[in-house]
Design a protein around this motif. Structure first.
Motif, PDB file in Angstrom:
ATOM      1  N   GLY A  24      53.631 -10.704 -59.612  1.00  0.00           N
ATOM      2  CA  GLY A  24      54.341 -10.918 -58.351  1.00  0.00           C
ATOM      3  C   GLY A  24      53.495 -11.564 -57.284  1.00  0.00           C
ATOM      4  N   ARG A  25      52.185 -11.719 -57.556  1.00  0.00           N
ATOM      5  CA  ARG A  25      51.285 -12.395 -56.614  1.00  0.00           C
ATOM      6  C   ARG A  25      50.693 -13.650 -57.257  1.00  0.00           C
ATOM      7  N   ARG A  26      50.051 -13.487 -58.410  1.00  0.00           N
ATOM      8  CA  ARG A  26      49.438 -14.633 -59.092  1.00  0.00           C
ATOM      9  C   ARG A  26      50.355 -15.237 -60.153  1.00  0.00           C
ATOM     10  N   PHE A  27      51.330 -14.500 -60.586  1.00  0.00           N
ATOM     11  CA  PHE A  27      52.274 -15.020 -61.579  1.00  0.00           C
ATOM     12  C   PHE A  27      53.603 -14.280 -61.435  1.00  0.00           C
ATOM     13  N   PHE A  28      54.643 -14.843 -62.031  1.00  0.00           N
ATOM     14  CA  PHE A  28      55.960 -14.217 -61.970  1.00  0.00           C
ATOM     15  C   PHE A  28      56.791 -14.709 -63.144  1.00  0.00           C
ATOM     16  N   PHE A  29      57.922 -14.083 -63.342  1.00  0.00           N
ATOM     17  CA  PHE A  29      58.853 -14.478 -64.400  1.00  0.00           C
ATOM     18  C   PHE A  29      60.173 -14.899 -63.753  1.00  0.00           C
ATOM     19  N   LEU A  30      60.659 -16.088 -64.116  1.00  0.00           N
ATOM     20  CA  LEU A  30      61.946 -16.590 -63.629  1.00  0.00           C
ATOM     21  C   LEU A  30      62.898 -16.643 -64.814  1.00  0.00           C
ATOM     22  N   ASP A  31      64.016 -15.903 -64.745  1.00  0.00           N
ATOM     23  CA  ASP A  31      64.929 -15.909 -65.890  1.00  0.00           C
ATOM     24  C   ASP A  31      65.861 -17.109 -65.836  1.00  0.00           C
TER      25      ASP A  31
ATOM     26  N   GLY B 133      67.932 -17.837 -62.698  1.00  0.00           N
ATOM     27  CA  GLY B 133      67.271 -18.079 -61.420  1.00  0.00           C
ATOM     28  C   GLY B 133      66.756 -16.839 -60.722  1.00  0.00           C
ATOM     29  N   ARG B 134      66.768 -15.699 -61.403  1.00  0.00           N
ATOM     30  CA  ARG B 134      66.274 -14.464 -60.796  1.00  0.00           C
ATOM     31  C   ARG B 134      64.789 -14.312 -61.089  1.00  0.00           C
ATOM     32  N   ALA B 135      64.019 -13.984 -60.055  1.00  0.00           N
ATOM     33  CA  ALA B 135      62.573 -13.853 -60.187  1.00  0.00           C
ATOM     34  C   ALA B 135      62.170 -12.390 -60.287  1.00  0.00           C
ATOM     35  N   TYR B 136      61.234 -12.109 -61.195  1.00  0.00           N
ATOM     36  CA  TYR B 136      60.684 -10.767 -61.389  1.00  0.00           C
ATOM     37  C   TYR B 136      59.160 -10.876 -61.373  1.00  0.00           C
ATOM     38  N   PRO B 137      58.453  -9.780 -61.076  1.00  0.00           N
ATOM     39  CA  PRO B 137      56.987  -9.848 -61.081  1.00  0.00           C
ATOM     40  C   PRO B 137      56.405 -10.278 -62.416  1.00  0.00           C
ATOM     41  N   CYS B 138      57.000  -9.827 -63.524  1.00  0.00           N
ATOM     42  CA  CYS B 138      56.494 -10.154 -64.854  1.00  0.00           C
ATOM     43  C   CYS B 138      57.644 -10.022 -65.844  1.00  0.00           C
ATOM     44  N   ILE B 139      57.349 -10.162 -67.124  1.00  0.00           N
ATOM     45  CA  ILE B 139      58.421 -10.184 -68.113  1.00  0.00           C
ATOM     46  C   ILE B 139      58.859  -8.796 -68.572  1.00  0.00           C
ATOM     47  N   VAL B 140      58.178  -7.735 -68.110  1.00  0.00           N
ATOM     48  CA  VAL B 140      58.577  -6.394 -68.547  1.00  0.00           C
ATOM     49  C   VAL B 140      59.078  -5.502 -67.416  1.00  0.00           C
TER      50      VAL B 140
ATOM     51  N   SER C 163      62.250  -5.307 -61.764  1.00  0.00           N
ATOM     52  CA  SER C 163      62.276  -5.113 -60.320  1.00  0.00           C
ATOM     53  C   SER C 163      62.420  -6.489 -59.680  1.00  0.00           C
ATOM     54  N   GLU C 164      63.654  -6.889 -59.410  1.00  0.00           N
ATOM     55  CA  GLU C 164      63.942  -8.261 -58.973  1.00  0.00           C
ATOM     56  C   GLU C 164      63.315  -8.576 -57.620  1.00  0.00           C
ATOM     57  N   MET C 165      62.693  -9.736 -57.529  1.00  0.00           N
ATOM     58  CA  MET C 165      62.072 -10.199 -56.293  1.00  0.00           C
ATOM     59  C   MET C 165      63.035 -11.033 -55.449  1.00  0.00           C
ATOM     60  N   GLY C 166      63.966 -11.695 -56.111  1.00  0.00           N
ATOM     61  CA  GLY C 166      64.913 -12.549 -55.405  1.00  0.00           C
ATOM     62  C   GLY C 166      65.580 -13.512 -56.363  1.00  0.00           C
ATOM     63  N   ASP C 167      66.503 -14.288 -55.813  1.00  0.00           N
ATOM     64  CA  ASP C 167      67.262 -15.263 -56.602  1.00  0.00           C
ATOM     65  C   ASP C 167      66.980 -16.651 -56.047  1.00  0.00           C
ATOM     66  N   ILE C 168      66.493 -17.540 -56.903  1.00  0.00           N
ATOM     67  CA  ILE C 168      66.090 -18.867 -56.426  1.00  0.00           C
ATOM     68  C   ILE C 168      67.277 -19.663 -55.884  1.00  0.00           C
ATOM     69  N   GLU C 169      68.473 -19.392 -56.402  1.00  0.00           N
ATOM     70  CA  GLU C 169      69.660 -20.113 -55.937  1.00  0.00           C
ATOM     71  C   GLU C 169      70.132 -19.624 -54.573  1.00  0.00           C
TER      72      GLU C 169
ATOM     73  N   PHE D 212      59.245 -15.579 -52.363  1.00  0.00           N
ATOM     74  CA  PHE D 212      58.133 -14.647 -52.540  1.00  0.00           C
ATOM     75  C   PHE D 212      57.695 -13.965 -51.244  1.00  0.00           C
ATOM     76  N   THR D 213      58.383 -14.246 -50.142  1.00  0.00           N
ATOM     77  CA  THR D 213      57.981 -13.660 -48.857  1.00  0.00           C
ATOM     78  C   THR D 213      59.053 -12.757 -48.268  1.00  0.00           C
ATOM     79  N   SER D 214      60.087 -12.481 -49.020  1.00  0.00           N
ATOM     80  CA  SER D 214      61.178 -11.631 -48.536  1.00  0.00           C
ATOM     81  C   SER D 214      60.810 -10.156 -48.642  1.00  0.00           C
ATOM     82  N   GLY D 215      61.599  -9.316 -47.987  1.00  0.00           N
ATOM     83  CA  GLY D 215      61.399  -7.877 -48.085  1.00  0.00           C
ATOM     84  C   GLY D 215      61.594  -7.385 -49.503  1.00  0.00           C
ATOM     85  N   LYS D 216      62.519  -8.014 -50.227  1.00  0.00           N
ATOM     86  CA  LYS D 216      62.780  -7.640 -51.615  1.00  0.00           C
ATOM     87  C   LYS D 216      61.563  -7.932 -52.494  1.00  0.00           C
ATOM     88  N   ALA D 217      60.915  -9.061 -52.221  1.00  0.00           N
ATOM     89  CA  ALA D 217      59.716  -9.406 -52.984  1.00  0.00           C
ATOM     90  C   ALA D 217      58.575  -8.445 -52.669  1.00  0.00           C
TER      91      ALA D 217
END
Length: 277
Positions: free
Chosen positions: A187-194, A197-204, A207-213, A222-227
């Motif tokens: 979630g800081r140096r790398f992330f997983f985008l499904d 378009g949903r972003a997660y800290p990693c592939i396992v 805990s969704e960080m946000g939606d790119i769309e 990557f700067t939202s409260g959700k992230a």
């Protein structure tokens, strides 16, 4: 299986022409795979392909549930090598039922002149879409197979293989895995985008960080409260997820850890080799 895979890679190339793109495949659809790789290499030479092989012959076919899968995978590797795909590898996932196949699959990779990577099966509802994998108990046979490959890597003059040996060591050393988990950079140096378009800290970690769309721009994803909340989850996460994609950032941030381990164990590997001869 994606009919638009060439176009997908083309869009990534246009946005990031220096990117390193690696595509994983079961190698079954040889003609389609080779055809797509030919097209992609014309505009993006830095393409890597990983072909999954989880055993030799019937052992692989049984795990994959499709007769002839092994022969197709080996044929695909041969044709991709003929295309001069420089970043070409066999990827093996260790399961309870194929632990005795590790050395044989490694020897196949060596015989074909391709890289070899392996990891123990993980569960992930967001990436692997599977949550019922039984943990592979490290048997004496598996431990010996990993140690033999690891020592061979350490005796080589290939720096990349030294770090691959470090990764192999973590598969059988829970202490190494826990130290990396405590300092995870997901979630800081790398992330997983499904694919949606949903972003997660990693592939396992689900805990969704946000939606790119739904984001105004890439940075805001990557700067939202959700992230921020997802990164708080990461700090308390202790999942046993020793995979290259997760530990690469740990190695970059703490280069002294693998460097010390390599120096100590490389000497030991050479001494053992000399004692054995």
């Amino acid at each position: 299986m994606r009919g638009d895979i060439v176009e997908v890679v083309r869009r990534i190339h246009e946005a990031a022409p220096r990117s390193r793109i690696v595509i994983s495949t079961n190698g079954y659809l040889t003609e389609r795979i080779v055809g797509a790789v030919k097209e992609i290499k014309e505009f993006h030479p830095r393409l890597g392909v990983g072909v999954s092989i989880d055993g030799i012959g019937e052992a692989h076919d049984k795990i994959r549930g499709l007769k002839g899968s092994y022969e197709r995978a080996v044929e695909t590797l041969g044709q991709l090598k003929a295309l001069k795909v420089d970043d070409l590898r066999i990827g093996m996932t260790i399961l309870p039922e194929n632990q005795n196949e590790l050395t044989r699959v490694f020897e196949l990779a060596e015989a074909l002149g391709v890289e070899f990577t392996t990891t123990i099966a993980h569960n992930s509802g967001i990436y692997f879409k599977k949550t019922d994998n039984a943990p592979a108990e490290v048997t004496d046979q598996l431990r010996k197979g990993i140690q033999d490959i690891m020592r061979g890597y350490l005796r080589s003059f290939d720096v990349k293989r030294w770090f691959k040996a470090y990764h192999l060591a973590g598969l059988i050393d829970p202490g190494m895995r826990m130290r990396a988990a405590k300092d995870c950079e997901a979630g800081r140096r790398f992330f997983f985008l499904d694919s949606k378009g949903r972003a997660y800290p990693c592939i396992v970690l689900d805990s969704e960080m946000g939606d790119i769309e739904q984001s105004d721009d890439f940075q805001s994803l990557f700067t939202s409260g959700k992230a921020d909340e997802a990164r708080r989850v990461v700090r308390s996460c202790r999942q046993d997820c020793w995979m290259v994609c997760n530990i690469r950032s740990y190695l970059i941030r703490h280069p002294w850890a693998p460097a010390y381990w390599i120096a100590k164990n490389k000497l030991r590997a050479h001494l053992l080799s000399r004692a054995g001869s």
